[in-house]
Design a protein around this motif. Structure first.
Motif, PDB file in Angstrom:
ATOM      1  N   TRP A 107       0.872  -1.270  -0.131  1.00  0.00           N
ATOM      2  CA  TRP A 107       0.017   0.049  -0.014  1.00  0.00           C
ATOM      3  C   TRP A 107       0.852   1.149   0.067  1.00  0.00           C
ATOM      4  CZ3 TRP A 107      -0.790   4.300   2.909  1.00  0.00           C
ATOM      5  CH2 TRP A 107      -2.027   5.112   2.666  1.00  0.00           C
ATOM      6  N   PHE A 108       1.908   1.320   0.560  1.00  0.00           N
ATOM      7  CA  PHE A 108       2.907   2.460   0.804  1.00  0.00           C
ATOM      8  C   PHE A 108       3.585   2.642  -0.472  1.00  0.00           C
ATOM      9  CE2 PHE A 108       2.804   1.741   5.532  1.00  0.00           C
ATOM     10  CZ  PHE A 108       2.092   3.166   6.011  1.00  0.00           C
ATOM     11  N   THR A 109       3.928   1.482  -0.947  1.00  0.00           N
ATOM     12  CA  THR A 109       4.532   1.735  -2.264  1.00  0.00           C
ATOM     13  C   THR A 109       3.646   2.272  -3.457  1.00  0.00           C
ATOM     14  OG1 THR A 109       6.146  -0.294  -1.827  1.00  0.00           O
ATOM     15  CG2 THR A 109       5.847   0.377  -4.044  1.00  0.00           C
ATOM     16  N   ALA A 110       2.515   1.862  -3.431  1.00  0.00           N
ATOM     17  CA  ALA A 110       1.347   2.315  -4.336  1.00  0.00           C
ATOM     18  C   ALA A 110       1.115   3.884  -4.107  1.00  0.00           C
ATOM     19  CB  ALA A 110       0.262   1.720  -4.302  1.00  0.00           C
ATOM     20  N   GLN A 111       1.414   4.312  -2.821  1.00  0.00           N
ATOM     21  CA  GLN A 111       1.225   5.579  -2.604  1.00  0.00           C
ATOM     22  C   GLN A 111       2.228   6.618  -2.884  1.00  0.00           C
ATOM     23  OE1 GLN A 111      -2.079   6.632  -1.541  1.00  0.00           O
ATOM     24  NE2 GLN A 111      -2.373   4.225  -1.922  1.00  0.00           N
ATOM     25  N   GLY A 112       3.364   6.054  -3.448  1.00  0.00           N
ATOM     26  CA  GLY A 112       4.440   6.735  -3.685  1.00  0.00           C
ATOM     27  C   GLY A 112       5.705   6.646  -2.739  1.00  0.00           C
ATOM     28  N   TYR A 113       5.649   6.124  -1.682  1.00  0.00           N
ATOM     29  CA  TYR A 113       6.623   6.055  -0.712  1.00  0.00           C
ATOM     30  C   TYR A 113       7.890   5.093  -1.203  1.00  0.00           C
ATOM     31  CZ  TYR A 113       3.454   7.886   2.983  1.00  0.00           C
ATOM     32  OH  TYR A 113       2.663   8.517   3.546  1.00  0.00           O
ATOM     33  N   HIS A 114       9.015   5.517  -0.960  1.00  0.00           N
ATOM     34  CA  HIS A 114      10.348   4.931  -1.091  1.00  0.00           C
ATOM     35  C   HIS A 114      10.288   3.641   0.133  1.00  0.00           C
ATOM     36  CE1 HIS A 114      11.742   7.187  -4.453  1.00  0.00           C
ATOM     37  NE2 HIS A 114      11.495   8.290  -3.774  1.00  0.00           N
ATOM     38  N   VAL A 115       9.908   2.601  -0.395  1.00  0.00           N
ATOM     39  CA  VAL A 115       9.803   1.294   0.692  1.00  0.00           C
ATOM     40  C   VAL A 115      10.698   0.412   0.821  1.00  0.00           C
ATOM     41  CG1 VAL A 115       8.221  -0.345   1.658  1.00  0.00           C
ATOM     42  CG2 VAL A 115       7.211   1.540   0.737  1.00  0.00           C
ATOM     43  N   ARG A 116      11.262   0.223   1.953  1.00  0.00           N
ATOM     44  CA  ARG A 116      12.317  -0.970   2.399  1.00  0.00           C
ATOM     45  C   ARG A 116      11.621  -1.558   3.462  1.00  0.00           C
ATOM     46  NH1 ARG A 116      18.335  -0.998   4.477  1.00  0.00           N
ATOM     47  NH2 ARG A 116      18.996  -3.014   3.910  1.00  0.00           N
ATOM     48  N   VAL A 117      11.846  -2.839   3.292  1.00  0.00           N
ATOM     49  CA  VAL A 117      11.043  -3.943   4.308  1.00  0.00           C
ATOM     50  C   VAL A 117      12.056  -4.741   5.024  1.00  0.00           C
ATOM     51  CG1 VAL A 117       8.789  -3.926   3.249  1.00  0.00           C
ATOM     52  CG2 VAL A 117      10.592  -5.748   2.880  1.00  0.00           C
ATOM     53  N   VAL A 118      11.948  -4.920   6.368  1.00  0.00           N
ATOM     54  CA  VAL A 118      13.094  -5.960   6.929  1.00  0.00           C
ATOM     55  C   VAL A 118      11.843  -7.124   7.859  1.00  0.00           C
ATOM     56  CG1 VAL A 118      12.853  -4.384   9.040  1.00  0.00           C
ATOM     57  CG2 VAL A 118      14.681  -6.052   8.895  1.00  0.00           C
ATOM     58  N   GLU A 119      12.413  -8.167   7.453  1.00  0.00           N
ATOM     59  CA  GLU A 119      11.610  -9.187   8.158  1.00  0.00           C
ATOM     60  C   GLU A 119      12.471 -10.517   8.356  1.00  0.00           C
ATOM     61  OE1 GLU A 119       9.012 -11.744   9.233  1.00  0.00           O
ATOM     62  OE2 GLU A 119       8.064  -9.767   8.625  1.00  0.00           O
ATOM     63  N   PRO A 120      12.273 -10.896   9.718  1.00  0.00           N
ATOM     64  CA  PRO A 120      13.236 -11.785  10.043  1.00  0.00           C
ATOM     65  C   PRO A 120      12.795 -13.450   9.822  1.00  0.00           C
ATOM     66  CG  PRO A 120      12.056 -11.221  12.172  1.00  0.00           C
ATOM     67  CD  PRO A 120      11.502 -10.326  10.756  1.00  0.00           C
ATOM     68  N   SER A 121      11.650 -13.462   9.305  1.00  0.00           N
ATOM     69  CA  SER A 121      11.031 -14.742   8.884  1.00  0.00           C
ATOM     70  C   SER A 121      11.448 -15.140   7.642  1.00  0.00           C
ATOM     71  CB  SER A 121       9.623 -14.643   9.278  1.00  0.00           C
ATOM     72  OG  SER A 121       9.104 -15.978   8.690  1.00  0.00           O
ATOM     73  N   THR A 122      12.149 -16.215   7.446  1.00  0.00           N
ATOM     74  CA  THR A 122      12.625 -16.684   6.000  1.00  0.00           C
ATOM     75  C   THR A 122      11.173 -17.071   4.912  1.00  0.00           C
ATOM     76  OG1 THR A 122      14.545 -17.559   6.813  1.00  0.00           O
ATOM     77  CG2 THR A 122      13.903 -18.264   4.571  1.00  0.00           C
ATOM     78  N   VAL A 123      10.134 -17.547   5.886  1.00  0.00           N
ATOM     79  CA  VAL A 123       9.072 -17.776   5.005  1.00  0.00           C
ATOM     80  C   VAL A 123       8.422 -16.500   4.532  1.00  0.00           C
ATOM     81  CG1 VAL A 123       6.616 -18.581   5.142  1.00  0.00           C
ATOM     82  CG2 VAL A 123       8.558 -19.701   6.085  1.00  0.00           C
ATOM     83  N   PHE A 124       8.339 -15.568   5.422  1.00  0.00           N
ATOM     84  CA  PHE A 124       7.640 -14.265   4.892  1.00  0.00           C
ATOM     85  C   PHE A 124       8.531 -13.573   4.075  1.00  0.00           C
ATOM     86  CE2 PHE A 124       5.041 -14.138   9.069  1.00  0.00           C
ATOM     87  CZ  PHE A 124       3.929 -14.458   8.493  1.00  0.00           C
ATOM     88  N   ALA A 125       9.785 -13.477   4.320  1.00  0.00           N
ATOM     89  CA  ALA A 125      10.868 -12.733   3.305  1.00  0.00           C
ATOM     90  C   ALA A 125      10.836 -13.294   1.997  1.00  0.00           C
ATOM     91  CB  ALA A 125      12.471 -13.021   3.883  1.00  0.00           C
ATOM     92  N   GLU A 126      10.556 -14.634   1.752  1.00  0.00           N
ATOM     93  CA  GLU A 126      10.349 -15.156   0.335  1.00  0.00           C
ATOM     94  C   GLU A 126       9.169 -14.697  -0.063  1.00  0.00           C
ATOM     95  OE1 GLU A 126      12.278 -17.091  -1.574  1.00  0.00           O
ATOM     96  OE2 GLU A 126      13.797 -16.500   0.029  1.00  0.00           O
ATOM     97  N   HIS A 127       8.127 -14.647   0.581  1.00  0.00           N
ATOM     98  CA  HIS A 127       6.722 -14.094   0.131  1.00  0.00           C
ATOM     99  C   HIS A 127       7.198 -12.631  -0.424  1.00  0.00           C
ATOM    100  CE1 HIS A 127       2.509 -13.166  -0.348  1.00  0.00           C
ATOM    101  NE2 HIS A 127       2.873 -12.010   0.337  1.00  0.00           N
ATOM    102  N   LEU A 128       7.769 -11.619   0.260  1.00  0.00           N
ATOM    103  CA  LEU A 128       7.994 -10.598   0.168  1.00  0.00           C
ATOM    104  C   LEU A 128       8.861 -10.395  -1.217  1.00  0.00           C
ATOM    105  CD1 LEU A 128       8.640  -9.254   3.563  1.00  0.00           C
ATOM    106  CD2 LEU A 128       6.713  -8.546   2.153  1.00  0.00           C
ATOM    107  N   ARG A 129       9.868 -11.316  -1.469  1.00  0.00           N
ATOM    108  CA  ARG A 129      10.509 -11.236  -2.520  1.00  0.00           C
ATOM    109  C   ARG A 129       9.834 -11.560  -3.790  1.00  0.00           C
ATOM    110  NH1 ARG A 129      14.454 -13.863   0.977  1.00  0.00           N
ATOM    111  NH2 ARG A 129      16.121 -12.233   1.401  1.00  0.00           N
ATOM    112  N   GLY A 130       8.683 -12.284  -3.870  1.00  0.00           N
ATOM    113  CA  GLY A 130       7.593 -12.624  -4.742  1.00  0.00           C
ATOM    114  C   GLY A 130       6.782 -11.344  -4.956  1.00  0.00           C
ATOM    115  N   LEU A 131       6.622 -10.437  -4.127  1.00  0.00           N
ATOM    116  CA  LEU A 131       5.935  -9.204  -4.435  1.00  0.00           C
ATOM    117  C   LEU A 131       7.057  -8.116  -5.221  1.00  0.00           C
ATOM    118  CD1 LEU A 131       4.112  -8.644  -0.815  1.00  0.00           C
ATOM    119  CD2 LEU A 131       3.328  -9.394  -3.120  1.00  0.00           C
ATOM    120  N   VAL A 132       8.171  -8.411  -4.868  1.00  0.00           N
ATOM    121  CA  VAL A 132       9.164  -7.715  -5.785  1.00  0.00           C
ATOM    122  C   VAL A 132       9.046  -8.141  -6.879  1.00  0.00           C
ATOM    123  CG1 VAL A 132      11.722  -7.320  -5.889  1.00  0.00           C
ATOM    124  CG2 VAL A 132      10.662  -7.034  -3.588  1.00  0.00           C
ATOM    125  N   ALA A 133       9.172  -9.699  -7.323  1.00  0.00           N
ATOM    126  CA  ALA A 133       8.988 -10.079  -8.729  1.00  0.00           C
ATOM    127  C   ALA A 133       7.986  -9.688  -9.372  1.00  0.00           C
ATOM    128  CB  ALA A 133       9.159 -11.636  -8.456  1.00  0.00           C
TER     129      ALA A 133
END
Length: 181
Positions: free
Chosen positions: A22-48
């Motif tokens: 949502w923040f990215t769609a609003q024009g923010y320069h977003v960076r995420v930090v996530e300790p869970s490998t499972v969630f981080a892989e999901h987030l990388r899918g959102l990057v893809a």
């Protein structure tokens, strides 16, 4: 939030990435930090799929996050449902105080911190919906505890509100916007 320029936002404990998208769609320069490998892989899918910016996912704890040398500070640190997984050990260099010290360090001089935690007293270990097979630490906060924690690290509370969760049996949320300085 000021909109005279694109804001730099760090989403701490981004989980499924709903807020980061949502923040990215609003024009923010977003960076995420996530300790869970499972969630981080999901987030990388959102990057893809282009929903999050390239290079925006850091798979580590917030405390271990190191920023690139060209980072001038974040305008906003967004910590929804993150701080509650860190023990509240007042005046300690570990736990919630360590997290708030890191947030203050990463923010611009007048930067904003959003914190969303479960309201209540004490702590417990229980499963989370996404990973029901193991217990996760949960620290609950009173309004006074959260205000004191923020104050110890130079934050001024601009707004704090308690709201109900839509899921049955879940404690209410204590949401807070604070400013550094």
């Amino acid at each position: 939030l000021p909109r005279n320029r694109p804001l730099r936002l760090l989403d701490v404990g981004a989980g499924h990435g709903r807020d980061a998208v949502w923040f990215t769609a609003q024009g923010y320069h977003v960076r995420v930090v996530e300790p869970s490998t499972v969630f981080a892989e999901h987030l990388r899918g959102l990057v893809a799929t282009g929903k999050l910016p390239q290079g925006s996912v850091a798979n580590c704890t917030f405390q271990a996050l190191s920023d690139p040398p060209n980072c001038y500070g974040y305008d906003v640190v967004f910590a929804m449902s993150m701080l509650q997984h860190v023990p509240l050990l007042p005046n300690s260099k570990v736990g919630a105080d360590e997290v708030l010290a890191k947030a203050a360090k990463l923010l611009t001089p007048d930067g904003l911190l959003f914190v969303g935690v479960l309201a209540g007293e004490g702590a417990e270990a229980r499963p989370i919906t996404a990973v029901p097979t193991h217990n996760v630490f949960w620290q609950f906060y009173s309004r006074a505890e959260l205000e004191a924690l923020l104050g110890r690290h130079g934050f001024t509370v601009l707004w704090m509100e308690q709201s109900a969760d839509q899921r049955p049996g879940v404690k209410p949320w204590l949401n807070c916007l604070a400013q550094k300085g």
